[in-house]
Structures are given as C-alpha cells and as structure tokens.
Design an enzyme around this catalytic site. Sequence first.
Site, PDB file in Angstrom:
ATOM      1  N   CYS A 108       0.893  -1.166   0.000  1.00 14.93           N
ATOM      2  CA  CYS A 108       0.000   0.000   0.000  1.00 14.93           C
ATOM      3  C   CYS A 108       0.929   1.213   0.000  1.00 14.93           C
ATOM      4  O   CYS A 108       1.519   1.523   1.030  1.00 14.93           O
ATOM      5  CB  CYS A 108      -0.907   0.013   1.227  1.00 14.93           C
ATOM      6  SG  CYS A 108      -1.857   1.545   1.386  1.00 14.93           S
ATOM      7  N   CYS A 162      -0.682   4.382   2.251  1.00 12.20           N
ATOM      8  CA  CYS A 162      -0.801   4.309   3.721  1.00 12.20           C
ATOM      9  C   CYS A 162      -0.322   2.935   4.161  1.00 12.20           C
ATOM     10  O   CYS A 162       0.876   2.677   4.067  1.00 12.20           O
ATOM     11  CB  CYS A 162      -2.184   4.697   4.223  1.00 12.20           C
ATOM     12  SG  CYS A 162      -3.602   3.938   3.420  1.00 12.20           S
ATOM     13  N   SER A 163      -1.209   2.057   4.581  1.00 13.18           N
ATOM     14  CA  SER A 163      -0.730   0.771   5.103  1.00 13.18           C
ATOM     15  C   SER A 163      -1.814  -0.294   5.012  1.00 13.18           C
ATOM     16  O   SER A 163      -1.894  -1.167   5.860  1.00 13.18           O
ATOM     17  CB  SER A 163      -0.304   0.940   6.552  1.00 13.18           C
ATOM     18  OG  SER A 163      -1.386   1.485   7.273  1.00 13.18           O
ATOM     19  N   CYS A 164      -2.649  -0.216   3.970  1.00 11.50           N
ATOM     20  CA  CYS A 164      -3.757  -1.157   3.828  1.00 11.50           C
ATOM     21  C   CYS A 164      -3.226  -2.589   3.746  1.00 11.50           C
ATOM     22  O   CYS A 164      -2.251  -2.862   3.048  1.00 11.50           O
ATOM     23  CB  CYS A 164      -4.571  -0.814   2.589  1.00 11.50           C
ATOM     24  SG  CYS A 164      -5.281   0.850   2.695  1.00 11.50           S
TER      25      CYS A 164
END
Lengths: 226, 210
Positions: free
Chosen positions: B113, B116-118
Amino acid sequence: MDGIHDLGGKQGHGPVVHPEDEPVFGSEWERSVLTMFPAMALAGAFNIDQFRHGMEQIPAAEYLTSRYYEHWMHSMVHHGTQAGIFDPDELERRTQHYLAHPEEGAPKASKPELVETLKQLIPTGMDARREADIAPAYRVGDRVRVRPDASTTHTRRAGYVRGHVGEITHAHGTYVYPDSSAAGLGDDPQHLYTVRFDAADIWGDEPGAANTVLHIDLWEPYLTTP
Amino acid sequence: MTSTHEKIQPVEGLAKHSDEELAARAKAMESILVEKGIIGSDAIDYMSSVYENEVGPQLGAQVVAKAWTDPEFKQRLLADATEACKELGFSGMQGEEMTALENTDDVHHLVVCTLCSCYPWPVLGLPPNWYKYPAYRARAVRDPRGVMKEFGLDLPDSVEVRVWDSSAELRYFVLPQRPAGTDGWTEEQLAALVTRDAMIGVGDVRHPEG
C-alpha cells in the site's frame, strides 16, 4: 494531496529493515491507539478517508521519522479537536502530567457496549461498496490514462501512475469515493477499477522492475481516455 | 515539537519521539476519551487481545494450507476469497473484500500500500512495521525484485512480477506455491510452512528439511 505519504517510486529511503520477530504491539500505548480508531470513528470524529487525510497533513519531515501509531495519534488529535472532543491545551497539560508521572496509567473505566460493538464490528467490518444507479464509463480491457493533474485534497490517485496509460483488468462496481468522503461531502459512489500498468512504461529499464506489471485500484473520476 | 528535539532517539534507523513521550500523549488522549465515554479500558483490552492472540498470519496460513490440499476450496478461494475465507470463519475489518493471488512457476505476486498501510487484517492480522514504513512503500512498486532479494527471495527474470497496490478498500494476499516434498502432509503440517512474508509476497514459504 501531493504529500510525503505518496511514496510509490520515491528514492532514498534505504533498505527495508525487517526484523525477524516483532511483537504485535511495540509498546503498551499502541494497544490504546489501535482501539481509539473504531471508538473515535463510532463517536463520529472521522470516517476512514478523513482519518487518512489527517495523517497526510503531518509535516513531511515528521511523517518520515515518526512511528506508525504516532501517525494515527496525529490524525486523531487533528479530527478530535475539530469535533470538540480534545482541547489542545488540556491535552498538552495532561501529556506533561503523564510525562512527569510515567508510572501512572490512564483512568480505568469499562464501556461494555463498545466491547459488544467491537465483537460485532471486527468480524464484519465496514463495507465501502455502495449501490448506485450509474453506468460505468469503462469496461475490462479498456485502455485508460490516469489524470495527470496536481491535487490539493485527499485522493488515492497515486503520483507514480499519474499521466500513465494502463489497462482495466477488473471492474468492481460502485464504492465510496475517498476524495469526496474525506472532504465531508458524503459517500458520492463512483465506479472502481483495477488498472494494470507495465512497470517499464513508468520506470524505464530499471532492473528491479524488469518483467513487472503494477496493479492499482482507481476510481472513475481519476481516469480519462488515452 | 522543537522543545522535545533533544529527546528524539533513533530507533530502528528512524529518529523518533521517545517512547515515554508517545506513551504520555496516548494516556492523555485515553483519559479524555474515557471521561467523555468514548472508550473504555475493557474495549482496549478486548481489541488488542483479538489481534495479539486470535487474528494473525496463522489464519492466512490455514487458508493457504487448505487451498493446497482441497482443489475445490482453492477454486472458490481464487474466485471469491472473501466468501472462501468466511467458510473458515475469517472475515471482517480491513478485509471486507479480499482477493487471493495465486503464484505459479511463471508469475509471482507482491502486495503493498504505497499511500498508507492497507493490509488484509482478517487473514494476516496487523501489519509489521516494515510494511508501514517508507522504504517498503516507496520501493515495492519500483524495485520489487530488489526488495524480494533483501528478504532472501531471488526470482529469475523469467518469472513475471505482479505488484498490487492496495489503494481502495479491496485487500490482497498471496497464495504461494506448495513446496515440493510435502506429499501426504496434513493441513496442519502444511500451515506451519506458510509464512506471513510469503502471503505478502516478499518472501518464500518454509521448505521441508532435507
């Protein structure tokens, strides 16, 4: 927005430091911050798109040198202050208090209805699909160009694909449109597609991306005909 | 922030606010949220224990092992990973819609991702720090082969790399190839070979000894 968070393809960040074994929580306080996410969202302080936008507004140098849950706290304070939950002066006063008394924990209190809500929410989640009576502009197999324009608001139109041409591999239907949702303009459902790019079209003949394709999920307003 | 500058300590190569400062800030926030009835310590204990003790990559490993041993399940998994994972009781937050990506002799998938940090929480739990930090997010799309080498996976150029940048609320995880020498193994034995890194795509599964 064209912020530091938009990291795809940026150089100079060094190797991926990956310790073999890492605890799920690096510190005790991370447990609280994780739970603040659903708790504050349920209290109406933010939706997920606003939450991400809040993290994107962290000053660039700080973004790169702060811990992950620190990003979360930043966005929570930003939105929590706007929502009237946090008073910045009171928050600072209490922070200094706990800094001076590190052995003291936050007050204990039970909120069984939140536990019950989490028991239901964690296994079901929050679906972002929204039925909408809009015909899709594109189909699987279509070639599309990602709009190259700069952005000043929250968007998932990542910088590294802007202006590039790819092929739609999946048409998913209509979903909450983050650009509108982050701006407080409601769900504004838009068609969502997975688009495939040839890495060589974006990075040239760099060996690290040889024989590579890149997929990214893009909403219809991000796209135009080639 | 500048007043605390001298307290910033490098941790894992990143200069940061001290853990003491962050703990104090989190306690200050928690104390206000408790007073306003927005959070409770029981909710914090509950949610953190779910991701510490129940929901983690061991669930994804079960999914992979079942796909390796049950061809019909594998078909259902590749057609609709969300529904297939539900059969095993794995579903929910940050994995409302999941897709499983099958590695073959010719194709290797990698999940990232960049914005962000999906990450697919229902099958992999909470993401490791490196997945959330800048180096991986920057390089996974531009130098995926170099990143994989750092994790010990040296793919031949003939294998096509397919990177998946999780920019929407769709979540991806990799179905690695079953290692040779595991004929007749049970699902439990096979699941023990499946690593988190293999399901992200940066690493390989464990191979049987000998």
